[in-house]
Design a protein around this motif. Structure first.
Motif, PDB file in Angstrom:
ATOM      1  N   ALA B 145       0.816  -1.183   0.117  1.00 59.66           N
ATOM      2  CA  ALA B 145      -0.055   0.116  -0.006  1.00 59.66           C
ATOM      3  C   ALA B 145       0.842   1.113  -0.089  1.00 59.66           C
ATOM      4  O   ALA B 145       0.530   2.211  -0.712  1.00 59.66           O
ATOM      5  CB  ALA B 145      -0.725  -0.025   1.252  1.00 59.66           C
ATOM      6  N   PHE B 146       1.898   1.094   0.882  1.00 55.04           N
ATOM      7  CA  PHE B 146       2.966   2.312   0.733  1.00 55.04           C
ATOM      8  C   PHE B 146       3.586   2.506  -0.841  1.00 55.04           C
ATOM      9  O   PHE B 146       3.804   3.729  -1.165  1.00 55.04           O
ATOM     10  CB  PHE B 146       4.000   2.131   1.877  1.00 55.04           C
ATOM     11  CG  PHE B 146       4.953   3.250   1.758  1.00 55.04           C
ATOM     12  CD1 PHE B 146       4.595   4.413   2.614  1.00 55.04           C
ATOM     13  CD2 PHE B 146       6.126   3.222   1.522  1.00 55.04           C
ATOM     14  CE1 PHE B 146       5.650   5.505   2.439  1.00 55.04           C
ATOM     15  CE2 PHE B 146       7.038   3.867   1.466  1.00 55.04           C
ATOM     16  CZ  PHE B 146       6.859   5.178   2.087  1.00 55.04           C
ATOM     17  N   ALA B 257      -5.979  -1.100  -4.947  1.00 52.44           N
ATOM     18  CA  ALA B 257      -5.344  -2.075  -5.827  1.00 52.44           C
ATOM     19  C   ALA B 257      -4.151  -2.591  -5.457  1.00 52.44           C
ATOM     20  O   ALA B 257      -3.935  -3.759  -5.612  1.00 52.44           O
ATOM     21  CB  ALA B 257      -5.574  -1.528  -7.464  1.00 52.44           C
ATOM     22  N   TYR B 258      -3.225  -1.762  -5.305  1.00 53.91           N
ATOM     23  CA  TYR B 258      -1.982  -2.096  -4.838  1.00 53.91           C
ATOM     24  C   TYR B 258      -2.025  -2.828  -3.604  1.00 53.91           C
ATOM     25  O   TYR B 258      -0.981  -3.787  -3.632  1.00 53.91           O
ATOM     26  CB  TYR B 258      -1.010  -0.740  -4.566  1.00 53.91           C
ATOM     27  CG  TYR B 258      -0.301  -0.354  -5.809  1.00 53.91           C
ATOM     28  CD1 TYR B 258       0.996  -1.023  -6.104  1.00 53.91           C
ATOM     29  CD2 TYR B 258      -0.654   0.881  -6.577  1.00 53.91           C
ATOM     30  CE1 TYR B 258       1.864  -0.323  -7.197  1.00 53.91           C
ATOM     31  CE2 TYR B 258       0.221   1.337  -7.652  1.00 53.91           C
ATOM     32  CZ  TYR B 258       1.164   0.414  -7.966  1.00 53.91           C
ATOM     33  OH  TYR B 258       1.971   1.030  -9.126  1.00 53.91           O
ATOM     34  N   ALA B 261      -3.324  -6.161  -4.449  1.00 54.35           N
ATOM     35  CA  ALA B 261      -2.174  -7.008  -5.219  1.00 54.35           C
ATOM     36  C   ALA B 261      -1.093  -7.461  -4.398  1.00 54.35           C
ATOM     37  O   ALA B 261      -0.500  -8.553  -4.482  1.00 54.35           O
ATOM     38  CB  ALA B 261      -1.766  -6.114  -6.506  1.00 54.35           C
ATOM     39  N   GLY B 262      -0.862  -6.787  -3.352  1.00 54.99           N
ATOM     40  CA  GLY B 262       0.371  -6.869  -2.315  1.00 54.99           C
ATOM     41  C   GLY B 262      -0.121  -8.026  -1.706  1.00 54.99           C
ATOM     42  O   GLY B 262       0.919  -9.013  -1.168  1.00 54.99           O
ATOM     43  N   ALA B 263      -1.350  -8.365  -1.105  1.00 53.71           N
ATOM     44  CA  ALA B 263      -1.672  -9.378  -0.387  1.00 53.71           C
ATOM     45  C   ALA B 263      -1.337 -10.608  -1.130  1.00 53.71           C
ATOM     46  O   ALA B 263      -1.050 -11.848  -0.489  1.00 53.71           O
ATOM     47  CB  ALA B 263      -3.025  -9.163   0.101  1.00 53.71           C
ATOM     48  N   ILE B 264      -1.891 -10.610  -2.485  1.00 54.68           N
ATOM     49  CA  ILE B 264      -1.640 -11.691  -3.103  1.00 54.68           C
ATOM     50  C   ILE B 264      -0.096 -12.160  -3.443  1.00 54.68           C
ATOM     51  O   ILE B 264       0.120 -13.405  -3.214  1.00 54.68           O
ATOM     52  CB  ILE B 264      -2.359 -11.505  -4.595  1.00 54.68           C
ATOM     53  CG1 ILE B 264      -3.765 -11.355  -4.343  1.00 54.68           C
ATOM     54  CG2 ILE B 264      -2.119 -12.777  -5.514  1.00 54.68           C
ATOM     55  CD1 ILE B 264      -4.513 -10.765  -5.737  1.00 54.68           C
TER      56      ILE B 264
END
Lengths: 252, 379
Positions: B145-146, B257-258, B261-264
């Protein structure tokens, strides 16, 4: 941004830099000046390589991530040319023209068909840089290449005031970078060809309607940009160790 | 995304067509009476025969494959595909190509190594594995997220550049920091736990673990793309200014969205770390940042399945390039395949697939236009 803002930003950044520089000078003047010169000459070298990229990307909006491969190619061919002929100037010429020719081929065969497609250009040039770096590695091998500068640039300059001695060749990078920068600016802003390039960037169709062969202009620009990468490669072979790595640092 | 799909996703009914003109005839009014109750959205079973075939193949794979194929090819493909899936989601549907997805995956891997157990005592804290995994995914998601918050204000090539810069910065951080990340050596022997009597590092259990999370990630992305958030994200990809004018918060959607996508990528990163059994600076280096992009582009970014297709091709090339050409020339092979695909297809292997199926259906008597239109609405 108002003038006050500009001044406060300048002070905010400038004062610490000046203070730290004064501290460094007072603490160990020789080390400070040598580090400063190392930084400036390296920056000058990077400028030579990057100016070609800027010419191509800044003016033509053409993302060429294979620029590093061109610079690698120029460096190697320059190195071998210098070994064969023993002339540094021939090496520079060979490095420049080899990279320019490859860049021209890339422009004519690939980039002409993907104008304005940033991402596609990025992908294609990443692929190209991987392939070119690995081919060079295959052909030449991974050992480090280095050659010595011409006699009139070899060795240190002695009897300098603070630092006593500094490599002539490294110091010569500074004027080379400045000359290339000024020449590029003059070429783009003060010549007819530069005017055509700028006009073509603004409005391609209009320039074509004015009777200029736009493809030729763009191909020339691309060749010059690529050639500068090759030139940077030859200059760099003398300073730093040289082995096949793409611009993205991918160890090939 | 077609209008029909959009309506389905947004639970909106199309206005009854032709109702006004034909409402006076008895037959029409009878028809209207029959259908006057508020009709539920027509349920279309998205499951096709080919999905069942692929699923059956994936589940049965370890039964007939050697442990080498199960672990080295199968599990690695699934773990890498999951990381590439995050890039497909971000790039194909959010219009943001991030090279930092492997960095996010690497952060998750490093956190699992640091908080969990490894052979490097000075670094690992030795907390329970599930806590380490949860912390790893949470930290990696916040990091993503950052990264997103830093890079959403850029477009196109500049997004690539800034995410590349972040990735390289993290690479040098873990390379040079010995106190937390153990520098060049990284951490070794980061293994999955023994749970319910099963050692999850064995080929078949690990394959099923990877398969479960790959399927979960795939279905999650497919579901998310049809949710209002996914629709809005695709709208933002196509025209951010119009979406802004419609009242959508463009920046918030992109940062979200970031994070998603980061969790995935974090789940994929934990799996990939367990697969390798170690996490080192090399696993977040530039070549891996680019490799994830290569995988996503190879497969194609127009559908989530492309990430896994690309991963299959990549892993097979990585393992068998030796047999095709010299051992050292893997980069040449993968580079050349990548180059051919990006030069001659507008969307990786999926682009070729749709070109072939358009041609086939053209031969079956449909016109080129109608088949293209049917394909468009079928998506």
């Amino acid at each position: 941004m108002t003038l006050t803002w500009k001044w406060s930003w300048a002070l905010l950044i400038g004062v610490p830099i000046v203070a730290l520089s004064a501290w460094g000078l007072q603490d160990n003047a020789r080390l400070f000046v040598i580090t400063l010169l190392n930084g400036l000459t390296l920056a000058s070298l990077y400028f030579i390589v990057a100016s070609g990229f800027t010419l191509v990307f800044g003016l033509m909006r053409n993302v060429n991530l294979a620029h590093g491969s061109l610079y690698l190619l120029g460096g190697y061919l320059g190195f071998f040319a210098a070994q064969l002929t023993g002339s540094w100037l021939v090496a520079l010429a060979v490095g420049f023209s080899a990279a320019a020719v490859v860049g021209l081929v890339m422009q004519v065969s690939i980039f002409r068909f993907m104008l304005g497609q940033d991402l596609r250009q990025t992908m294609v040039t990443i692929g190209l840089s991987i392939v070119i770096a690995d081919c060079l590695m295959w052909a030449i091998g991974a050992q480090v290449h280095q050659m010595s500068p011409p006699a009139w640039l070899d060795g240190p300059i002695r009897n300098l005031p603070v630092i006593r001695a500094y490599s002539t060749y490294r110091l010569s990078l500074l004027p080379i970078g400045i000359v290339i920068g000024v020449a590029l600016w003059l070429f783009l802003n003060r010549t007819r060809a530069g005017m055509m390039i700028r006009a073509g960037v603004d409005d391609r169709a209009m320039l074509a309607a004015a009777g200029v062969n736009v493809n030729l202009v763009f191909a020339t620009t691309f060749a010059i940009g690529a050639g500068l990468a090759g030139l940077g490669g030859v200059i760099l072979v003398l300073v730093l160790a040289f082995r096949p790595r793409g611009i993205l640092g991918r160890p090939a | 995304m077609s209008a029909a799909n959009w309506r389905r996703a947004m639970n909106v009914q199309p206005r009854a067509q032709g109702g006004a003109s034909g409402a006076n005839t008895p037959a029409a009014s009878a028809r209207a009476a029959r259908t006057s109750r508020p009709a539920r959205p027509r349920f279309q079973n998205p499951l096709r025969f080919r999905h069942l075939v692929v699923l059956a193949f994936l589940i049965a794979f370890p039964w007939f494959a050697t442990p080498f194929f199960t672990y080295q090819i199968g599990a690695q493909t699934l773990a890498l595909g999951l990381i590439a899936l995050s890039l497909t989601f971000l790039g194909g549907y959010g219009g943001m190509i991030s090279l930092a997805q492997m960095t996010v995956a690497g952060i998750a891997g490093y956190m699992v190594a640091i908080f969990g157990t490894s052979a490097t005592d000075g670094v690992s804290l030795g907390w329970p594995w599930w806590l380490a995994v949860v912390i790893g995914i949470a930290v990696a998601t916040s990091a993503a997220a950052f990264i997103g918050w830093l890079s959403v204000r850029t477009e196109g090539i500049y997004t690539i550049m800034i995410t590349l810069a972040i990735g390289v910065a993290f690479y040098y951080l873990v390379l040079q920091n010995y106190a937390v990340f153990n520098g060049f050596q990284g951490t070794q022997k980061v293994f999955p736990p023994t749970l319910a009597g099963i050692y999850w590092r064995d080929a078949t259990p690990f394959y099923y673990l990877a398969l479960f999370w790959a399927l979960a990630g795939y279905l999650f992305v497919v579901y998310l793309l049809r949710s209002p958030f996914g629709i809005a994200l695709q709208g933002i990809r196509d025209n951010p200014r119009r979406m802004h004018a419609l009242g959508f918060n463009v920046t918030a959607h992109r940062v979200t969205a970031y994070a998603v996508a980061g969790a995935i990528a974090a789940v994929g990163g934990v799996l990939f770390t367990w697969y390798n059994g170690l996490v080192t600076p090399g696993s977040v280096g530039t070549s891996w940042l680019i490799n994830i992009l290569i995988i996503a582009v190879l497969g194609g970014m127009r559908h989530p399945v492309g990430a896994f297709l690309g991963a299959i091709v990549f892993v097979l090339l990585q393992n068998f390039a030796i047999d095709v050409i010299d051992r050292e020339r893997f980069n040449l092979v993968i580079g050349a395949v990548f180059l051919v695909i990006v030069l001659f297809s507008n969307d990786g292997l999926l682009g070729w697939w749709s070109a072939v199926s358009v041609r086939l259906s053209t031969q079956r008597g449909e016109t080129r236009w109608s088949s293209a239109r049917n394909r468009l609405y079928a998506r």
